[in-house]
Scaffold this motif. Sequence first.
Motif, PDB file in Angstrom:
ATOM      1  N   GLN A 164       0.826  -1.206   0.000  1.00 24.82           N
ATOM      2  CA  GLN A 164       0.000   0.000   0.000  1.00 24.82           C
ATOM      3  C   GLN A 164       0.862   1.259   0.000  1.00 24.82           C
ATOM      4  N   ASP A 165       1.878   1.283   0.870  1.00 29.89           N
ATOM      5  CA  ASP A 165       2.742   2.459   0.955  1.00 29.89           C
ATOM      6  C   ASP A 165       3.539   2.652  -0.336  1.00 29.89           C
ATOM      7  N   ALA A 166       4.018   1.549  -0.885  1.00 32.57           N
ATOM      8  CA  ALA A 166       4.782   1.625  -2.130  1.00 32.57           C
ATOM      9  C   ALA A 166       3.919   2.150  -3.272  1.00 32.57           C
ATOM     10  N   GLN A 167       2.701   1.647  -3.365  1.00 34.18           N
ATOM     11  CA  GLN A 167       1.847   2.052  -4.477  1.00 34.18           C
ATOM     12  C   GLN A 167       1.364   3.491  -4.330  1.00 34.18           C
ATOM     13  N   LEU A 168       1.057   3.907  -3.107  1.00 36.65           N
ATOM     14  CA  LEU A 168       0.646   5.295  -2.892  1.00 36.65           C
ATOM     15  C   LEU A 168       1.748   6.258  -3.317  1.00 36.65           C
ATOM     16  N   SER A 169       2.968   5.966  -2.919  1.00 30.77           N
ATOM     17  CA  SER A 169       4.090   6.833  -3.269  1.00 30.77           C
ATOM     18  C   SER A 169       4.360   6.816  -4.773  1.00 30.77           C
ATOM     19  N   GLY A 201      12.297  23.313   3.882  1.00 34.13           N
ATOM     20  CA  GLY A 201      11.292  22.618   4.687  1.00 34.13           C
ATOM     21  C   GLY A 201      10.887  21.281   4.097  1.00 34.13           C
ATOM     22  N   HIS A 202      11.693  20.767   3.159  1.00 37.92           N
ATOM     23  CA  HIS A 202      11.471  19.479   2.483  1.00 37.92           C
ATOM     24  C   HIS A 202      10.270  19.510   1.549  1.00 37.92           C
ATOM     25  N   LYS A 203       9.805  20.710   1.215  1.00 40.74           N
ATOM     26  CA  LYS A 203       8.708  20.801   0.260  1.00 40.74           C
ATOM     27  C   LYS A 203       9.261  20.659  -1.151  1.00 40.74           C
ATOM     28  N   PRO A 204       8.726  19.736  -1.956  1.00 45.49           N
ATOM     29  CA  PRO A 204       9.232  19.545  -3.321  1.00 45.49           C
ATOM     30  C   PRO A 204       8.787  20.654  -4.264  1.00 45.49           C
ATOM     31  N   PHE A 205       9.579  20.910  -5.283  1.00 44.05           N
ATOM     32  CA  PHE A 205       9.219  21.891  -6.293  1.00 44.05           C
ATOM     33  C   PHE A 205       9.812  21.459  -7.627  1.00 44.05           C
ATOM     34  N   LEU A 206       9.288  22.037  -8.704  1.00 43.48           N
ATOM     35  CA  LEU A 206       9.792  21.743 -10.046  1.00 43.48           C
ATOM     36  C   LEU A 206      10.908  22.710 -10.394  1.00 43.48           C
ATOM     37  N   LYS A 207      12.046  22.189 -10.752  1.00 42.52           N
ATOM     38  CA  LYS A 207      13.152  23.034 -11.177  1.00 42.52           C
ATOM     39  C   LYS A 207      12.890  23.567 -12.588  1.00 42.52           C
ATOM     40  N   GLU A 208      13.216  24.832 -12.791  1.00 40.14           N
ATOM     41  CA  GLU A 208      13.144  25.487 -14.098  1.00 40.14           C
ATOM     42  C   GLU A 208      11.721  25.638 -14.633  1.00 40.14           C
ATOM     43  N   HIS A 209      10.725  25.543 -13.758  1.00 33.99           N
ATOM     44  CA  HIS A 209       9.335  25.743 -14.184  1.00 33.99           C
ATOM     45  C   HIS A 209       8.589  26.525 -13.104  1.00 33.99           C
ATOM     46  N   ASN A 210       7.752  27.464 -13.525  1.00 35.81           N
ATOM     47  CA  ASN A 210       6.916  28.205 -12.586  1.00 35.81           C
ATOM     48  C   ASN A 210       5.560  27.519 -12.423  1.00 35.81           C
ATOM     49  N   ILE A 211       5.624  26.225 -12.204  1.00 32.02           N
ATOM     50  CA  ILE A 211       4.443  25.408 -11.965  1.00 32.02           C
ATOM     51  C   ILE A 211       4.625  24.741 -10.604  1.00 32.02           C
ATOM     52  N   TYR A 212       3.546  24.707  -9.842  1.00 28.79           N
ATOM     53  CA  TYR A 212       3.612  24.191  -8.483  1.00 28.79           C
ATOM     54  C   TYR A 212       2.779  22.917  -8.361  1.00 28.79           C
ATOM     55  N   PHE A 213       3.179  22.067  -7.428  1.00 28.28           N
ATOM     56  CA  PHE A 213       2.414  20.837  -7.215  1.00 28.28           C
ATOM     57  C   PHE A 213       2.489  20.433  -5.752  1.00 28.28           C
ATOM     58  N   ASN A 214       1.556  19.583  -5.367  1.00 27.19           N
ATOM     59  CA  ASN A 214       1.575  18.997  -4.032  1.00 27.19           C
ATOM     60  C   ASN A 214       0.812  17.680  -4.092  1.00 27.19           C
ATOM     61  N   ILE A 215       1.288  16.692  -3.342  1.00 24.09           N
ATOM     62  CA  ILE A 215       0.705  15.353  -3.366  1.00 24.09           C
ATOM     63  C   ILE A 215       0.254  14.973  -1.966  1.00 24.09           C
ATOM     64  N   SER A 216      -0.871  14.296  -1.875  1.00 26.79           N
ATOM     65  CA  SER A 216      -1.378  13.819  -0.595  1.00 26.79           C
ATOM     66  C   SER A 216      -2.031  12.457  -0.790  1.00 26.79           C
ATOM     67  N   HIS A 217      -1.985  11.637   0.252  1.00 25.37           N
ATOM     68  CA  HIS A 217      -2.691  10.358   0.175  1.00 25.37           C
ATOM     69  C   HIS A 217      -3.191   9.951   1.554  1.00 25.37           C
ATOM     70  N   SER A 218      -4.237   9.166   1.551  1.00 25.04           N
ATOM     71  CA  SER A 218      -4.832   8.663   2.788  1.00 25.04           C
ATOM     72  C   SER A 218      -5.585   7.384   2.470  1.00 25.04           C
ATOM     73  N   LYS A 219      -5.311   6.354   3.232  1.00 24.26           N
ATOM     74  CA  LYS A 219      -5.898   5.028   3.031  1.00 24.26           C
ATOM     75  C   LYS A 219      -5.704   4.591   1.576  1.00 24.26           C
ATOM     76  N   ASN A 220      -6.762   4.583   0.755  1.00 19.96           N
ATOM     77  CA  ASN A 220      -6.648   4.078  -0.617  1.00 19.96           C
ATOM     78  C   ASN A 220      -6.602   5.173  -1.677  1.00 19.96           C
ATOM     79  N   LEU A 221      -6.692   6.415  -1.260  1.00 16.91           N
ATOM     80  CA  LEU A 221      -6.757   7.528  -2.199  1.00 16.91           C
ATOM     81  C   LEU A 221      -5.440   8.288  -2.263  1.00 16.91           C
TER      82      LEU A 221
END
Length: 212
Positions: A39-44, A71-91
């Motif tokens: 589960q953890d592997a697939q979520l990631s 703060g360990h927040k990921p970002f895209l290098k060389e792009h002004n586009i932002y993202f964030n990922i979250s998961h809980s149980k099966n989603l």
Amino acid sequence: MVILYTFISEDKHQDLVCRYLNTFSEAFKNKILKYRRWQDAQLSLLGRVLLRHGLKSYYNIEDAEIGFLSGHKPFLKEHNIYFNISHSKNLVACAISDFPVGIDVEFSDPSINYQDFKFQMTPAEFENVDGSADKINTFFTYWTEKEAVIKAHGDGMMIPLDSFEILHNECSIDGKKFFTKKVFIDEQYLSCIASNDPVIKTKEIILDKFSM
């Protein structure tokens, strides 16, 4: 702005690993292989698959390199586009936008004892949850809003949940304003996005369920 999401599946796990794992860096591959639970592997793994698919499909970006802020927040290098990922149980969900964004999803677990988290709420927040007709829903609404703001801020666990309050979908941390917006993905989950850009209040959101 787009939010991509999907649900994990044990039946599809080996196929997903074979199809996608070798397309990522050795560092990420090793990270996935260290998980003991499928589960953890697939979520990631799927979090990163959603990001790649969303960047290519909606922003015409391929092979983006990911960096990490202090703060360990990921970002895209060389792009002004932002993202964030979250998961809980099966989603698992991935928000991608042209403005800073944080997203949190939480399974609305009816077995949770919200009183165990009293120390992470302000007195007013606990009173609101405790006096609600639907305590579980109110608690997870509070939780997703707070977590989304913290992820949008980028300092992670350095910000105690009880150090700020969200009123009318707005809050302030160290003099910096943040704005929240609830998002419906699935009836068993609560989800929220947050940003320091007020455009989030009116920005159209595309919900895209990713087919594995």
